[in-house]
Scaffold this active site. Structure first.
Site, PDB file in Angstrom:
ATOM      1  N   ASP A  74     -36.262 -60.132  54.898  1.00  0.00           N
ATOM      2  CA  ASP A  74     -35.405 -61.001  55.421  1.00  0.00           C
ATOM      3  C   ASP A  74     -35.082 -60.694  57.197  1.00  0.00           C
ATOM      4  OD1 ASP A  74     -33.951 -62.803  53.451  1.00  0.00           O
ATOM      5  OD2 ASP A  74     -34.267 -60.664  52.550  1.00  0.00           O
ATOM      6  N   HIS A 117     -29.120 -52.653  58.477  1.00  0.00           N
ATOM      7  CA  HIS A 117     -29.868 -52.636  57.385  1.00  0.00           C
ATOM      8  C   HIS A 117     -31.211 -51.984  57.700  1.00  0.00           C
ATOM      9  CE1 HIS A 117     -27.078 -55.518  55.368  1.00  0.00           C
ATOM     10  NE2 HIS A 117     -27.114 -56.400  56.155  1.00  0.00           N
ATOM     11  N   ASP A 154     -18.532 -54.503  58.029  1.00  0.00           N
ATOM     12  CA  ASP A 154     -19.284 -55.936  57.669  1.00  0.00           C
ATOM     13  C   ASP A 154     -19.364 -56.271  56.013  1.00  0.00           C
ATOM     14  OD1 ASP A 154     -22.206 -57.223  59.300  1.00  0.00           O
ATOM     15  OD2 ASP A 154     -22.325 -57.299  57.216  1.00  0.00           O
ATOM     16  N   HIS A 156     -21.868 -57.182  54.250  1.00  0.00           N
ATOM     17  CA  HIS A 156     -23.199 -56.610  53.609  1.00  0.00           C
ATOM     18  C   HIS A 156     -23.295 -55.151  53.483  1.00  0.00           C
ATOM     19  CE1 HIS A 156     -24.200 -60.754  55.131  1.00  0.00           C
ATOM     20  NE2 HIS A 156     -24.940 -61.000  54.054  1.00  0.00           N
ATOM     21  N   ASP A 247     -18.826 -61.023  59.274  1.00  0.00           N
ATOM     22  CA  ASP A 247     -19.160 -61.949  58.444  1.00  0.00           C
ATOM     23  C   ASP A 247     -18.254 -61.758  57.211  1.00  0.00           C
ATOM     24  OD1 ASP A 247     -20.364 -59.398  58.038  1.00  0.00           O
ATOM     25  OD2 ASP A 247     -22.030 -60.287  57.565  1.00  0.00           O
ATOM     26  N   TYR A 287     -21.195 -64.943  61.424  1.00  0.00           N
ATOM     27  CA  TYR A 287     -22.027 -66.263  61.705  1.00  0.00           C
ATOM     28  C   TYR A 287     -21.295 -67.437  61.836  1.00  0.00           C
ATOM     29  CZ  TYR A 287     -25.302 -62.377  60.386  1.00  0.00           C
ATOM     30  OH  TYR A 287     -25.826 -61.210  60.363  1.00  0.00           O
TER      31      TYR A 287
END
Length: 410
Positions: A74, A117, A154, A156, A247, A287
């Site tokens: 990704d 990430h 975040d 994630h 996000d 986003y």
């Protein structure tokens, strides 16, 4: 799965910066010049093989870039991304330098690509270099810091940061993230509450999984108050770094949460009480091009010292959040004194011996410069310096000050 090209767009930065200007916040900030991170900076976290591979991307054909991208998860490599990634990491380091040398009290770096990430030898989830992990290692090395707190709000899981510090007791990493019992990206078993760190780092990795969407302000504040803050105070960091991904705000297509942008004013305010106020926030996700700039403004306005807005509609954590909260506290009870008696009712009476305590440590007042046009007949207060009208003051500044004086007298 994340769709890079449709959501991780340049407008994320432009709308955020424009909102800071429109709300008068940019004028109140010191702009820190950006530099590229050096090879030595990047190698604090990443392997030499990975850095050398990324260095070749500006010279690859589009076909080669597509093939290079496929080995990672990704992420999308553009011919210019190596340059942008060096600037993103470098911006975080410039912010750390400015805060640690006292040039600024705190700050926020608006950067792309994000970083949390990215792993030692792999790009992942839009991230090329791990900006905050590099900043933590850099701060420890350059300024001799013994304890760094990384707060990742975040939506994630920043698995790259976790892997970097999971055996390191000098870095406390806290992350809450959409998890849904491992169904949400990055779908890792080690994103759950029972991944607490390894060896000497056991207890210094705190994961709070959100197993349902729609989390609200109450859920976020409950986790801060009942997990993060007690442990953070016990840890007593020298510096706070924030993986500031928005996000996790309402309206985001990735997070699907219901926390309003003003919650970030409160989260920021609570973290500013740690490390003598030394806080560096670095942009990660976010986003929705409406809630992102609103959240950035809420964060920056609080960093500037404005009071947080009055919280409304707080009704306690939902059942799913409460379950995660209790699981995390239970998993970390053995590592932190503040959680030792979580869920245990004590029945011993405290002894009535005379209590003795030291004087509170002296608090250092940060330097504040303020100016005011005094009304006629009002003497200059002690500790202030008086300047005569004949000293050619900038007329624009004088007009601004007169406006302030008029507002005070109204």
């Amino acid at each position: 799965s994340l769709c890079f090209t449709s959501i991780e767009v340049p407008e994320r930065l432009t709308v955020s910066h424009e909102a800071l200007i429109k709300n008068g916040l940019a004028d109140r900030c010191v702009s820190v010049p950006v530099r590229e991170a050096t090879d030595a900076d990047i190698l604090l976290v990443h392997s030499e093989e990975y850095l050398e591979a990324v260095k070749k991307t500006p010279y690859m054909t589009l076909e080669d870039l597509k093939e290079f991208t496929l080995q990672y998860g990704d992420v999308y490599f553009h011919p210019n991304i190596y340059h942008c990634a060096k600037l993103a990491a470098g911006a975080a380091l410039q912010l750390v330098d400015s805060v640690m040398t006292g040039k600024v009290r705190n700050g926020m770096a608006l950067v792309r690509p994000p970083g949390h990430h990215s792993m030692s030898s792999a790009a992942n989830g839009f991230c090329v270099f791990n900006n905050v992990a590099i900043a933590a290692q850099y701060a420890k090395q350059k300024y001799g810091l013994k304890r760094v707190l990384i707060v990742d709000w975040d939506v994630h899981h920043g698995q790259g940061v976790q892997y970097c510090f999971e055996d390191d007791p000098s870095v406390l990493y806290f992350s809450w993230h959409r998890y849904e019992h491992q169904k949400f990206w990055p779908q890792l078993r080690e994103s759950d509450y029972d991944s607490v760190g390894k060896e000497k780092g056991a207890g210094f990795n705190i994961n709070v999984p959100w197993n349902k969407v729609g989390m609200k302000n109450s859920d976020y504040l409950s986790v801060f108050c009942h997990v993060l803050l007690p442990v953070a105070y016990e840890f007593c960091p020298d510096l706070v770094l924030v993986c500031a991904g928005f996000d996790s705000a309402i309206g985001d297509p990735e997070g699907e949460m219901c926390a309003s942008p003003d919650i970030f004013a409160h989260l920021t305010h609570l973290l500013m009480n740690l490390a003598g106020g030394k806080l560096c926030a670095v942009l990660e996700g976010g986003y929705n091009l409406t809630s992102l700039p609103q959240s950035v403004c809420q964060t920056v306005q609080t960093l500037l010292g404005d009071p947080a807005p009055r919280p409304a509609n707080l009704d306690g954590p939902c059942e799913s959040a409460l379950e995660s909260l209790h699981c995390v506290r239970s998993a970390h009870r053995q590592y932190w004194s503040c959680l030792k008696h979580a869920g245990i009712k004590g029945d011993e009476e405290k002894s009535q011996e005379e209590q003795v305590w030291p004087e509170p440590p002296k608090r250092v007042t940060p330097p504040i410069r303020a100016a005011l046009v005094l009304p006629n007949g009002v003497a200059c207060p002690d500790g202030c310096e008086s300047f005569g009208a004949s000293e050619d003051a900038d007329p624009v500044i004088v007009n601004k000050l007169r406006y302030v004086a008029a507002a005070c007298n109204a």
